[in-house]
Scaffold this motif. Structure first.
Motif, short mmCIF file in Angstrom:
data_model
loop_
_atom_site.label_atom_id
_atom_site.label_comp_id
_atom_site.label_asym_id
_atom_site.label_seq_id
_atom_site.Cartn_x
_atom_site.Cartn_y
_atom_site.Cartn_z
N PHE A 1 -2.33 -3.17 0.56
CA PHE A 1 -3.33 -2.51 -0.46
C PHE A 1 -3.51 -1.10 0.42
O PHE A 1 -3.54 -0.99 1.49
CB PHE A 1 -4.47 -3.31 -0.83
CG PHE A 1 -5.36 -3.55 0.24
CD1 PHE A 1 -6.69 -2.75 0.63
CD2 PHE A 1 -5.24 -4.83 0.99
CE1 PHE A 1 -7.52 -3.28 1.76
CE2 PHE A 1 -6.23 -5.36 1.96
CZ PHE A 1 -7.37 -4.48 2.31
N CYS B 1 -3.48 -1.83 -5.32
CA CYS B 1 -2.50 -3.23 -4.54
C CYS B 1 -1.09 -2.50 -5.24
O CYS B 1 -1.07 -2.90 -6.41
CB CYS B 1 -3.10 -4.20 -5.20
SG CYS B 1 -4.68 -4.48 -4.72
N GLN C 1 -3.13 -9.78 -2.52
CA GLN C 1 -3.42 -8.49 -2.30
C GLN C 1 -5.03 -8.05 -2.93
O GLN C 1 -5.73 -7.11 -2.37
CB GLN C 1 -2.33 -7.65 -2.93
CG GLN C 1 -0.91 -7.83 -2.22
CD GLN C 1 0.10 -7.10 -2.88
OE1 GLN C 1 1.12 -7.63 -3.83
NE2 GLN C 1 0.20 -5.80 -2.73
#
Lengths: 328, 328
Positions: A35, A73, A85
């Protein structure tokens, strides 16, 4: 396939490393789980997180920064990110006032953001974007989220920065989404690196009307016509959908899909401006450029957002991201 | 030819009308003779004017605004503007401290800017940009001006905004130009609207190394190789040209030619960052995106500028244009 890549497998990770270095004044990159997030945190602020398949850059990573997203993400190209994520991103950017997911309406994205919300025990925590009017409202999985997403992210981002609480941010996001309609047209398909060839075939004299942002076929394949005729169709559908009142203030967004030059996008903007002006709308704000792309697709979309005073003021509020920057 | 146009004849004018409307907070457009200029004037400031053929957007119109250019004179696609455009632009933006032309080194541009300078009775009033190292220095008309132009315009623009006089702006522009080297590679040709077909033919497994920004053929046609190998070649030639000292601070600019997605440009940036870092350079500033384009060409260029403290500070200074905006 002609692309700047080493291998399809390393493209995304290496690209994100480059993105984070090029914008080190704004973002940090967490490689695993993957991310991108702001390099400064603000406590007591609702954290906004978006994400989705890659290949739409600058969406969403280019919208991370003060006044817009807290984290993005990215999944693999045209592939949903996974819940770990969102989970890790939420833990990294949660400032104590809650987390709001901004999710484009695709089955994989919706499912994975929902799973992340469950794992985080966050109820009622997402805004679903479905601004693409190419499909009927009755379509089995609903309408797709496309270029209007950036507008929701900007306006809700400003509200969150100003201290709006979670419920207000969610309600505002839904209001912007409902006030927004988009429709796109493709001149070419796009080539997913892992696939290696264009997603659909299209003749030299044909275009795809009502196309999405993943190399899906459009609503219909038609003969190539003039820019004015294309704008008439896109703008006409949008106008019919939103049914704006005379004098309505609007934001007009011309979005390039990646391979269409700015000289053409500004031509489309001018034609759309004339179309909507003639119908009595007041174009108060504009956004022209490649913001929600579909890899190397030639094409563009029109997005219209009906503005009220609050939305206008939030649109104008300072923003400091890789792709949108003003007032900071 | 698949483009968003009505006719090749109306493309530029309509596009510029759209550009001016979309950026009405920054620029005005004078349709005849054609130039784009700031909507605010500052007296006692050196006026910076650039221009050249269209098809390279956002260059130069997208660089008009506080902290950068005062005016831009767009010719037709890949065609030099005419002296009456520079003349009218100079008259519109001259703030009493002189006018500096920033001119890319192409025969037509050079001739027409020189004619305008003569008509204005302005001696010694231009900076010539020739950052493209694809051609040898001994080439008959010299080296071409390419993506380094934006860097010169940004840095000299900041100096002019800070009150530097004409001689200082000119000397600074020449210093930045001499500290800058660029080299490009094309994966595809581009299609000039008035021509209707790609400027050169290239096989599916070939690329053009050392390409310019007008659909000229490159220095050599070679087989498609990996992004890492492409960067090795481009960055290697640039490194050999500039011969930077170890620890040298640099600005690294990855410029897309128009049809290459950001995901690939950031990959190229990461690979170039690694290349130059390994050779001891300190990449202090970055610029990644489509800034000096070649219509719908897929490809990119690398530009490296050796920075000193003054140039770094001027790069960081506020700028408020359609394409570059920070600190304002």
């Amino acid at each position: 396939m002609k692309k700047f890549i080493d291998t399809p497998d390393t493209l995304l990770q290496t690209s994100l490393q480059g993105f984070a270095k090029a914008h080190a004044d704004i973002v940090l990159f967490n490689p695993e789980p993957r991310f991108v997030y702001r390099n400064t945190r603000k406590t007591g602020k609702v954290a906004l997180i978006s994400g989705g398949g890659s290949g739409h850059e600058p969406l969403h990573s280019g919208f991370v920064g003060v006044g817009m997203l807290d984290a993005a993400c990215p999944g693999q190209v045209f592939t949903s990110p996974t819940p770990d994520q969102m989970l890790a991103a939420a833990q990294a950017v949660d400032g104590g006032a809650g987390v709001l997911f901004i999710v484009k309406n695709y089955a994989g994205d919706v499912m994975n953001f929902e799973m992340a919300a469950e794992m985080l025990d966050l109820p009622n925590t997402s805004v679903l974007i479905d601004d693409d009017i190419s499909l009927p409202k009755t379509h089995s999985i609903g309408r797709r989220g496309v270029a209007g997403t950036a507008i929701v992210e900007k306006i809700v981002g400003a509200a969150a920065e100003n201290g709006a609480d979670l419920a207000a941010c969610k309600a505002l996001g839904e209001r912007v989404n409902q006030s927004t309609a988009s429709m796109g047209v493709a001149l070419t398909s796009c080539t997913v690196p892992a696939l290696g060839h264009p997603t659909f075939a299209i003749a030299d004299d044909e275009i795809e009307m009502g196309v999405g942002i993943h190399g899906e076929r459009g609503r219909e394949t038609v003969k190539l016509v003039s820019a004015s005729e294309i704008v008439e169709q896109l703008a006409g559908h949008i106008f019919d959908e939103l049914k704006p009142a005379a004098g309505q203030a609007v934001l007009l967004h011309v979005n390039g899909f990646g391979a269409t030059p700015l000289i053409e996008l500004h031509l489309i903007y001018e034609l759309a401006w004339q179309y909507f002006s003639k119908r009595g709308l007041t174009i108060q704000r504009s956004l022209v450029g490649n913001f929600t792309t579909s890899l190397d697709m030639a094409g563009c979309s029109l997005t219209l957002t009906l503005l009220d005073e609050e939305m206008l003021s939030l649109w104008d509020a300072p923003v400091n991201t890789a792709a949108l920057r003003w007032g900071c």
